[in-house]
Design a protein around this motif. Structure first.
Motif, short mmCIF file in Angstrom:
data_model
loop_
_atom_site.label_atom_id
_atom_site.label_comp_id
_atom_site.label_asym_id
_atom_site.label_seq_id
_atom_site.Cartn_x
_atom_site.Cartn_y
_atom_site.Cartn_z
N PRO A 118 6.38 3.13 15.67
CA PRO A 118 5.17 2.45 15.21
C PRO A 118 5.35 1.69 13.90
CG PRO A 118 4.67 4.69 15.90
CD PRO A 118 6.16 4.58 15.82
N ALA A 119 6.42 1.99 13.16
CA ALA A 119 6.65 1.35 11.87
C ALA A 119 7.46 0.06 11.98
CB ALA A 119 7.37 2.32 10.93
N PHE A 120 7.85 -0.33 13.19
CA PHE A 120 8.68 -1.53 13.34
C PHE A 120 8.10 -2.76 12.63
CE2 PHE A 120 11.96 -1.11 17.00
CZ PHE A 120 12.45 0.05 16.43
N PRO A 121 6.82 -3.10 12.85
CA PRO A 121 6.29 -4.30 12.17
C PRO A 121 6.34 -4.17 10.64
CG PRO A 121 4.87 -3.68 14.00
CD PRO A 121 5.85 -2.56 13.82
N ALA A 122 6.00 -2.99 10.12
CA ALA A 122 6.02 -2.79 8.67
C ALA A 122 7.44 -2.89 8.13
CB ALA A 122 5.40 -1.45 8.31
N MET A 123 8.41 -2.34 8.84
CA MET A 123 9.80 -2.38 8.40
C MET A 123 10.36 -3.80 8.50
SD MET A 123 11.08 1.22 10.11
CE MET A 123 12.73 1.21 9.40
N GLU A 124 9.98 -4.53 9.53
CA GLU A 124 10.41 -5.92 9.65
C GLU A 124 9.96 -6.73 8.43
OE1 GLU A 124 9.01 -7.52 13.33
OE2 GLU A 124 9.98 -5.96 14.53
N ALA A 125 8.74 -6.46 7.98
CA ALA A 125 8.21 -7.20 6.83
C ALA A 125 8.81 -6.74 5.52
CB ALA A 125 6.68 -7.05 6.78
N ALA A 126 9.08 -5.43 5.38
CA ALA A 126 9.52 -4.89 4.09
C ALA A 126 10.99 -5.10 3.82
CB ALA A 126 9.19 -3.40 4.04
N LEU A 127 11.84 -5.09 4.82
CA LEU A 127 13.29 -5.05 4.54
C LEU A 127 13.91 -6.38 4.08
CD1 LEU A 127 14.40 -2.47 7.24
CD2 LEU A 127 14.41 -2.19 4.77
N PRO A 128 13.65 -7.55 4.58
CA PRO A 128 13.00 -7.91 5.83
C PRO A 128 14.00 -7.85 6.98
CG PRO A 128 13.59 -9.88 4.66
CD PRO A 128 14.03 -8.74 3.79
N VAL A 163 2.93 5.77 8.54
CA VAL A 163 3.07 4.38 8.11
C VAL A 163 1.72 3.79 7.72
CG1 VAL A 163 2.82 3.25 10.37
CG2 VAL A 163 4.27 2.22 8.62
N ALA A 164 0.64 4.30 8.32
CA ALA A 164 -0.69 3.79 7.97
C ALA A 164 -1.19 4.37 6.65
CB ALA A 164 -1.68 4.12 9.09
N GLN A 165 -0.88 5.64 6.39
CA GLN A 165 -1.41 6.31 5.20
C GLN A 165 -0.47 6.23 4.00
OE1 GLN A 165 -4.53 7.53 5.17
NE2 GLN A 165 -4.69 6.84 7.31
N LEU A 166 0.83 6.20 4.24
CA LEU A 166 1.79 6.19 3.14
C LEU A 166 2.61 4.91 3.23
CD1 LEU A 166 2.82 9.96 3.40
CD2 LEU A 166 1.24 8.92 1.76
N ALA A 167 3.82 5.02 3.69
CA ALA A 167 4.69 3.84 3.88
C ALA A 167 5.82 4.28 4.81
CB ALA A 167 5.24 3.35 2.54
N TRP A 168 6.56 3.31 5.36
CA TRP A 168 7.56 3.67 6.36
C TRP A 168 8.64 4.64 5.87
CZ3 TRP A 168 12.67 2.72 5.62
CH2 TRP A 168 13.05 1.72 4.71
N PRO A 169 9.07 4.65 4.57
CA PRO A 169 10.07 5.65 4.18
C PRO A 169 9.62 7.10 4.37
CG PRO A 169 9.99 3.89 2.56
CD PRO A 169 8.82 3.70 3.45
N ALA A 170 8.29 7.33 4.37
CA ALA A 170 7.80 8.70 4.55
C ALA A 170 8.24 9.28 5.89
CB ALA A 170 6.27 8.71 4.44
N ILE A 171 8.45 8.44 6.86
CA ILE A 171 8.90 8.91 8.18
C ILE A 171 10.26 9.57 8.06
CG2 ILE A 171 9.64 8.12 10.46
CD1 ILE A 171 7.44 5.94 10.21
N PHE A 172 11.15 8.96 7.30
CA PHE A 172 12.51 9.50 7.17
C PHE A 172 12.55 10.69 6.23
CE2 PHE A 172 13.04 5.13 8.68
CZ PHE A 172 13.81 5.37 9.80
N TRP A 173 11.67 10.74 5.24
CA TRP A 173 11.57 11.95 4.43
C TRP A 173 11.11 13.13 5.30
CZ3 TRP A 173 14.16 12.08 0.26
CH2 TRP A 173 14.25 10.97 -0.59
N PHE A 174 10.19 12.87 6.21
CA PHE A 174 9.77 13.91 7.15
C PHE A 174 10.96 14.40 7.98
CE2 PHE A 174 8.94 14.44 11.71
CZ PHE A 174 8.31 15.68 11.69
#
Length: 429
Positions: A57-67, A184-195
């Motif tokens: 689900p974080a693909f769009p956010a990661m595409e924008a952030a990395l880019p 990704v909605a409440q925090l940011a995509w890196p939180a997924i990998f910390w989890f």
């Protein structure tokens, strides 16, 4: 292709676990101990799905952030599967040599470090490196866990145990995208990998406390590169292995294409949001869970051949229905996803029977054959993400065509297996 070395033919009465495991076998005669083991092995197997599905689900956010581009984000799946396919070859072999428990703990520790690296990545290149590292060490729990089951259980009880693990394992692809969408909605995509890093640490502690070594020293195999390569060479080019390993892998491609292509399937074609991934994953995994429960109930009551015939019939019907709705109905969540759930039910009826046939055909090196089967399947997934998903995600009709092609090929391979390895006749009573 002719067989290089003939493997022992599967017996109608599977080989019992080694007598050296008598104390452990007695321990797991206790239902509570079996349940504890089931939960642990299922949790270990969940690491792979969590590593794949949580960040979709974080693909769009990661595409924008990395880019990064959509193709580059698909590549993060591909490199993960390539690493998984290559290194998982060694998980089972090493566990055959030094034992199951140290392999599980060591590989999960490295996976957790890879998760931290992903969380800290500032570029797509860095992310690709750490995703490959994650992939290299994500599969030990799944590969070695199956060997643990066969170390401790025989015949119908082994099938029941694999089915129970599959039922619990099926929770991961349901929970992972929901959790990922929330993070990704409440925090940011890196939180997924910390989890993912935290989950790895939890598994290490749980394994250290809860898993007893099931592969005694007197049954261990010498670990050396040349013999290992020779073993894999003989297995891989054995026709029985090729058929039994390919069937569930190809069947899974029909479902996995939807998983890897979920951002396009759900958001582009069905108009859903990145918090709506449960619309695909819950029905699909519900089909797997229900089939796993049915498989456990059918163990000892219905032959493997009949159970597999039922499974293939369900998959073919679901795939044909999927093609029909994609051609003649407008895009809709209910009718585009229902055939997927039915397909996964049939797929999960087939998988435990094939797994047991394969483990019993190579009973002398179950860890190695489990690893080679897993590596073969993950190699198929890498190819799927690199070639099939970019093709399928262009339309609902292409998704449906991939599913139909998968089950037709899987059915053909099963027919070939039956023709070349007929089941042993049932003794007269």
């Amino acid at each position: 292709m002719p067989d290089v070395v003939a493997a022992p033919a599967p017996s109608s009465t599977p080989e019992p676990p080694p007598s050296a495991n008598a104390e452990l076998i007695a321990r797991y005669a206790d239902g509570r101990e079996r349940l504890k083991l089931t939960w642990l092995l299922a949790a270990l197997s969940m690491l792979g799905p969590f590593s794949i599905d949580t960040y979709l689900p974080a693909f769009p956010a990661m595409e924008a952030a990395l880019p990064a581009t959509e193709v580059q984000m698909q590549l993060t799946l591909t490199v993960y599967f390539i690493g998984f396919a290559i290194v998982s070859l060694f998980h089972g072999a090493i566990s055959d040599s030094i034992g199951r428990k140290p392999v599980i703990i060591g590989t999960i520790a490295v996976h957790a470090m890879g998760s931290v690296g992903c969380a800290l990545s500032q570029s797509i290149e860095s992310l690709l490196v750490f995703r490959a590292l994650q992939g290299c060490f994500a599969g030990a729990g799944f590969v070695v866990g199956r060997a643990v089951v066969r170390d401790l259980f025989a015949g119908d009880e082994a099938q029941r145990q694999l089915s129970r693990i599959q039922m619990l394992f099926a929770l991961a692809p349901i929970v992972a995208p929901i959790l990922g969408g929330w993070l990704v909605a409440q925090l940011a995509w890196p939180a997924i990998f910390w989890f993912l890093g935290g989950y790895g640490l939890l598994l290490i502690v749980w394994t250290q406390i809860g898993l007893v070594e099931s592969h005694p020293a007197e049954h261990r195999l010498l670990l050396a590169v040349k013999p290992l390569a020779a073993t894999y060479w003989r297995m891989f080019f054995n026709r029985e292995f090729q058929l039994l390993a390919a069937i569930p892998g190809i069947n899974f491609v029909g479902f996995f294409t939807y998983i890897a292509g979920a951002p396009a399937f759900l958001m582009r074609h069905l108009g859903l949001r990145n918090t709506d991934f449960a619309a695909l994953f819950i029905p699909g995994i519900a089909g797997i869970t229900l089939a796993a429960w049915c498989s456990g109930r059918l163990a000892g009551r219905v032959s493997h051949q009949r159970q597999m015939r039922w499974g293939f019939s369900v998959m073919i019907g679901a795939a044909l229905a999927n093609v029909a709705v994609s051609l003649w109905l407008p895009a809709g969540v209910v009718w585009n996803i229902a055939p997927i759930a039915i397909y996964t039910f049939g797929m999960a009826l087939v998988t435990p029977c094939i797994t047991l046939k394969l483990l019993d055909a190579f009973a002398h090196a179950r860890g190695s054959v489990s690893a080679l089967q897993s590596s073969t399947h993950v190699g198929m997934m890498a190819l799927t993400t690199a070639v099939i998903v970019p093709f399928a995600q262009q339309s609902l009709q292409r998704f449906a065509a991939v599913m139909l092609a998968s089950v037709l090929i899987g059915t053909l391979l099963w027919k070939i297996y039956l023709a070349t390895h007929p089941p042993a006749p049932t003794p007269a009573t």
